[in-house]
Design a protein around this motif. Structure first.
Motif, PDB file in Angstrom:
ATOM      1  N   LEU A  76       0.825  -1.209   0.000  1.00 42.07           N
ATOM      2  CA  LEU A  76       0.000   0.000   0.000  1.00 42.07           C
ATOM      3  C   LEU A  76       0.859   1.259   0.000  1.00 42.07           C
ATOM      4  O   LEU A  76       0.513   2.254  -0.638  1.00 42.07           O
ATOM      5  CB  LEU A  76      -0.933   0.000   1.211  1.00 42.07           C
ATOM      6  CG  LEU A  76      -1.930   1.150   1.276  1.00 42.07           C
ATOM      7  CD1 LEU A  76      -2.942   1.062   0.137  1.00 42.07           C
ATOM      8  CD2 LEU A  76      -2.643   1.167   2.615  1.00 42.07           C
ATOM      9  N   PHE A  77       2.001   1.229   0.658  1.00 42.88           N
ATOM     10  CA  PHE A  77       2.862   2.401   0.775  1.00 42.88           C
ATOM     11  C   PHE A  77       3.488   2.764  -0.569  1.00 42.88           C
ATOM     12  O   PHE A  77       3.496   3.940  -0.956  1.00 42.88           O
ATOM     13  CB  PHE A  77       3.942   2.165   1.829  1.00 42.88           C
ATOM     14  CG  PHE A  77       3.355   1.887   3.173  1.00 42.88           C
ATOM     15  CD1 PHE A  77       3.005   2.916   4.027  1.00 42.88           C
ATOM     16  CD2 PHE A  77       3.115   0.581   3.574  1.00 42.88           C
ATOM     17  CE1 PHE A  77       2.425   2.665   5.256  1.00 42.88           C
ATOM     18  CE2 PHE A  77       2.540   0.313   4.807  1.00 42.88           C
ATOM     19  CZ  PHE A  77       2.186   1.348   5.645  1.00 42.88           C
ATOM     20  N   LEU A  78       3.983   1.764  -1.275  1.00 45.67           N
ATOM     21  CA  LEU A  78       4.564   2.032  -2.588  1.00 45.67           C
ATOM     22  C   LEU A  78       3.493   2.432  -3.588  1.00 45.67           C
ATOM     23  O   LEU A  78       3.728   3.297  -4.441  1.00 45.67           O
ATOM     24  CB  LEU A  78       5.337   0.804  -3.085  1.00 45.67           C
ATOM     25  CG  LEU A  78       6.571   0.451  -2.270  1.00 45.67           C
ATOM     26  CD1 LEU A  78       7.255  -0.792  -2.834  1.00 45.67           C
ATOM     27  CD2 LEU A  78       7.538   1.613  -2.185  1.00 45.67           C
ATOM     28  N   ARG A  79       2.334   1.845  -3.485  1.00 44.89           N
ATOM     29  CA  ARG A  79       1.235   2.225  -4.372  1.00 44.89           C
ATOM     30  C   ARG A  79       0.822   3.676  -4.125  1.00 44.89           C
ATOM     31  O   ARG A  79       0.566   4.425  -5.069  1.00 44.89           O
ATOM     32  CB  ARG A  79       0.045   1.281  -4.180  1.00 44.89           C
ATOM     33  CG  ARG A  79       0.331  -0.119  -4.739  1.00 44.89           C
ATOM     34  CD  ARG A  79      -0.683  -1.161  -4.364  1.00 44.89           C
ATOM     35  NE  ARG A  79      -2.059  -0.747  -4.585  1.00 44.89           N
ATOM     36  CZ  ARG A  79      -3.087  -1.250  -3.899  1.00 44.89           C
ATOM     37  NH1 ARG A  79      -2.897  -2.174  -2.973  1.00 44.89           N
ATOM     38  NH2 ARG A  79      -4.315  -0.842  -4.143  1.00 44.89           N
ATOM     39  N   ASP A 134       1.166   6.587  -6.877  1.00 44.37           N
ATOM     40  CA  ASP A 134      -0.046   7.263  -7.349  1.00 44.37           C
ATOM     41  C   ASP A 134      -0.062   8.750  -7.025  1.00 44.37           C
ATOM     42  O   ASP A 134      -0.849   9.495  -7.599  1.00 44.37           O
ATOM     43  CB  ASP A 134      -1.290   6.607  -6.751  1.00 44.37           C
ATOM     44  CG  ASP A 134      -1.650   5.292  -7.412  1.00 44.37           C
ATOM     45  OD1 ASP A 134      -0.959   4.895  -8.381  1.00 44.37           O
ATOM     46  OD2 ASP A 134      -2.621   4.644  -6.973  1.00 44.37           O
ATOM     47  N   HIS A 135       0.783   9.178  -6.101  1.00 46.82           N
ATOM     48  CA  HIS A 135       0.830  10.592  -5.692  1.00 46.82           C
ATOM     49  C   HIS A 135       2.285  11.077  -5.654  1.00 46.82           C
ATOM     50  O   HIS A 135       2.780  11.489  -4.604  1.00 46.82           O
ATOM     51  CB  HIS A 135       0.176  10.763  -4.322  1.00 46.82           C
ATOM     52  CG  HIS A 135      -1.246  10.333  -4.296  1.00 46.82           C
ATOM     53  ND1 HIS A 135      -1.630   9.038  -4.011  1.00 46.82           N
ATOM     54  CD2 HIS A 135      -2.386  11.007  -4.573  1.00 46.82           C
ATOM     55  CE1 HIS A 135      -2.942   8.953  -4.085  1.00 46.82           C
ATOM     56  NE2 HIS A 135      -3.424  10.122  -4.421  1.00 46.82           N
ATOM     57  N   ARG A 180       3.548  14.850   1.540  1.00 50.44           N
ATOM     58  CA  ARG A 180       3.020  14.245   2.770  1.00 50.44           C
ATOM     59  C   ARG A 180       2.838  12.740   2.603  1.00 50.44           C
ATOM     60  O   ARG A 180       3.170  11.963   3.504  1.00 50.44           O
ATOM     61  CB  ARG A 180       1.687  14.894   3.159  1.00 50.44           C
ATOM     62  CG  ARG A 180       1.833  16.357   3.564  1.00 50.44           C
ATOM     63  CD  ARG A 180       0.505  16.984   3.870  1.00 50.44           C
ATOM     64  NE  ARG A 180      -0.259  17.124   2.622  1.00 50.44           N
ATOM     65  CZ  ARG A 180      -1.516  17.535   2.546  1.00 50.44           C
ATOM     66  NH1 ARG A 180      -2.185  17.820   3.648  1.00 50.44           N
ATOM     67  NH2 ARG A 180      -2.113  17.658   1.382  1.00 50.44           N
ATOM     68  N   ILE A 181       2.340  12.325   1.463  1.00 48.31           N
ATOM     69  CA  ILE A 181       2.130  10.898   1.207  1.00 48.31           C
ATOM     70  C   ILE A 181       3.467  10.198   1.039  1.00 48.31           C
ATOM     71  O   ILE A 181       3.704   9.127   1.610  1.00 48.31           O
ATOM     72  CB  ILE A 181       1.221  10.691  -0.016  1.00 48.31           C
ATOM     73  CG1 ILE A 181      -0.195  11.174   0.324  1.00 48.31           C
ATOM     74  CG2 ILE A 181       1.210   9.229  -0.464  1.00 48.31           C
ATOM     75  CD1 ILE A 181      -1.147  11.220  -0.856  1.00 48.31           C
ATOM     76  N   ARG A 182       4.346  10.796   0.266  1.00 49.24           N
ATOM     77  CA  ARG A 182       5.671  10.190   0.063  1.00 49.24           C
ATOM     78  C   ARG A 182       6.421  10.073   1.391  1.00 49.24           C
ATOM     79  O   ARG A 182       7.088   9.076   1.645  1.00 49.24           O
ATOM     80  CB  ARG A 182       6.482  10.999  -0.946  1.00 49.24           C
ATOM     81  CG  ARG A 182       5.885  10.929  -2.362  1.00 49.24           C
ATOM     82  CD  ARG A 182       6.730  11.636  -3.387  1.00 49.24           C
ATOM     83  NE  ARG A 182       8.049  11.055  -3.535  1.00 49.24           N
ATOM     84  CZ  ARG A 182       8.329   9.917  -4.177  1.00 49.24           C
ATOM     85  NH1 ARG A 182       7.363   9.241  -4.730  1.00 49.24           N
ATOM     86  NH2 ARG A 182       9.563   9.482  -4.281  1.00 49.24           N
ATOM     87  N   GLN A 183       6.296  11.059   2.254  1.00 49.39           N
ATOM     88  CA  GLN A 183       6.976  11.021   3.546  1.00 49.39           C
ATOM     89  C   GLN A 183       6.396   9.934   4.436  1.00 49.39           C
ATOM     90  O   GLN A 183       7.141   9.239   5.131  1.00 49.39           O
ATOM     91  CB  GLN A 183       6.898  12.386   4.247  1.00 49.39           C
ATOM     92  CG  GLN A 183       7.798  12.488   5.456  1.00 49.39           C
ATOM     93  CD  GLN A 183       9.274  12.291   5.118  1.00 49.39           C
ATOM     94  OE1 GLN A 183       9.805  12.931   4.228  1.00 49.39           O
ATOM     95  NE2 GLN A 183       9.932  11.382   5.821  1.00 49.39           N
ATOM     96  N   ALA A 184       5.083   9.759   4.427  1.00 47.58           N
ATOM     97  CA  ALA A 184       4.463   8.693   5.217  1.00 47.58           C
ATOM     98  C   ALA A 184       4.958   7.323   4.745  1.00 47.58           C
ATOM     99  O   ALA A 184       5.259   6.443   5.566  1.00 47.58           O
ATOM    100  CB  ALA A 184       2.941   8.767   5.127  1.00 47.58           C
ATOM    101  N   HIS A 234       7.482   4.741   6.911  1.00 49.09           N
ATOM    102  CA  HIS A 234       7.165   3.327   7.135  1.00 49.09           C
ATOM    103  C   HIS A 234       8.333   2.437   6.740  1.00 49.09           C
ATOM    104  O   HIS A 234       8.741   1.550   7.497  1.00 49.09           O
ATOM    105  CB  HIS A 234       5.918   2.921   6.348  1.00 49.09           C
ATOM    106  CG  HIS A 234       5.740   1.433   6.307  1.00 49.09           C
ATOM    107  ND1 HIS A 234       5.329   0.705   7.401  1.00 49.09           N
ATOM    108  CD2 HIS A 234       5.956   0.535   5.313  1.00 49.09           C
ATOM    109  CE1 HIS A 234       5.290  -0.572   7.083  1.00 49.09           C
ATOM    110  NE2 HIS A 234       5.663  -0.705   5.819  1.00 49.09           N
ATOM    111  N   LYS A 235       8.886   2.656   5.557  1.00 43.13           N
ATOM    112  CA  LYS A 235       9.984   1.810   5.074  1.00 43.13           C
ATOM    113  C   LYS A 235      11.203   1.924   5.979  1.00 43.13           C
ATOM    114  O   LYS A 235      11.891   0.937   6.255  1.00 43.13           O
ATOM    115  CB  LYS A 235      10.340   2.151   3.623  1.00 43.13           C
ATOM    116  CG  LYS A 235       9.215   1.887   2.632  1.00 43.13           C
ATOM    117  CD  LYS A 235       8.765   0.443   2.666  1.00 43.13           C
ATOM    118  CE  LYS A 235       7.654   0.207   1.656  1.00 43.13           C
ATOM    119  NZ  LYS A 235       7.179  -1.169   1.688  1.00 43.13           N
ATOM    120  N   ARG A 236      11.487   3.110   6.462  1.00 40.25           N
ATOM    121  CA  ARG A 236      12.638   3.297   7.359  1.00 40.25           C
ATOM    122  C   ARG A 236      12.429   2.560   8.678  1.00 40.25           C
ATOM    123  O   ARG A 236      13.352   1.953   9.211  1.00 40.25           O
ATOM    124  CB  ARG A 236      12.883   4.783   7.604  1.00 40.25           C
ATOM    125  CG  ARG A 236      13.507   5.464   6.415  1.00 40.25           C
ATOM    126  CD  ARG A 236      13.761   6.919   6.678  1.00 40.25           C
ATOM    127  NE  ARG A 236      14.480   7.528   5.568  1.00 40.25           N
ATOM    128  CZ  ARG A 236      14.414   8.802   5.264  1.00 40.25           C
ATOM    129  NH1 ARG A 236      13.693   9.639   5.998  1.00 40.25           N
ATOM    130  NH2 ARG A 236      15.085   9.278   4.227  1.00 40.25           N
TER     131      ARG A 236
END
Length: 186
Positions: free
Chosen positions: A99-102, A106-107, A112-116, A120-122
């Motif tokens: 979901l995070f990569l999607r 998509d944005h 804000r979305i890329r940072q969230a 998560h990945k970090r």
């Protein structure tokens, strides 16, 4: 986080994961969360805030699941249990990629979305490093090996599209076991 805000974030997590971001508008979010439009906007100023809240909800849920399911062990088993937990997660809550990569794909212009997604990945990578240390690796070894194990975990999620969740996670687990058994591996 208020109960209603949490309920909306949880509903957004479900519907975005099942249906994607482009196909889900505000009306669909309102329906899934079973709230009035005004309630949604009272808790979230815009659609991006809903997406970020959904990602934060999934982040907390996923990492808590990994930590609860991957019981502390010794040696390689301490790390391999992350693959077992990922496999269990995928059977019950996966099947549709990350979901995070999607969200980030998509944005691409929404910081804000890329940072969230990046946060998560970090945190996920840090969890892998922590498990390596718990399994007996020195700090330097854990730092060097964590990105490799992380790539195998992430690769399993990506490969599930082609191989299916069970086969992808099993293959990644097998590769990790071989790597962790190598003498002189970091």
């Amino acid at each position: 986080m208020s109960n209603k805000r949490r309920d909306i974030a949880q509903a957004a997590n479900r519907v975005f994961y099942r249906e994607g971001f482009a196909a889900v508008g505000i009306d669909r979010l309102v329906d899934e969360a079973d709230v009035a439009l005004g309630t949604l906007y009272r808790h979230f100023g815009d659609r991006t805030q809903v997406i970020v809240a959904a990602l934060e909800h999934r982040h907390a849920e996923f990492l808590a699941y990994l930590e609860e399911s991957a019981h502390p062990g010794e040696g390689a088993d301490c790390v391999l249990q992350l693959f077992d937990a990922l496999g269990s997660w995928s059977q019950g809550r996966g099947g549709n990629g990350c979901l995070f990569l999607r969200a980030a794909a998509d944005h691409p212009q929404d910081e804000r979305i890329r940072q969230a997604a990046l946060d998560h990945k970090r945190r996920y990578l840090a969890l892998v490093e922590q498990r390596l240390r718990q399994g007996g690796r020195r700090a330097e070894q854990a730092r060097e090996l964590a990105p490799v194990i992380f790539l195998l975990l992430e690769g399993a999620v990506a490969a599930a599209f082609t191989l299916g969740d069970e086969a992808a996670v099993a293959g990644a687990r097998q590769a990790a076991a071989i790597l962790l058994a190598q003498p002189g591996a970091p």
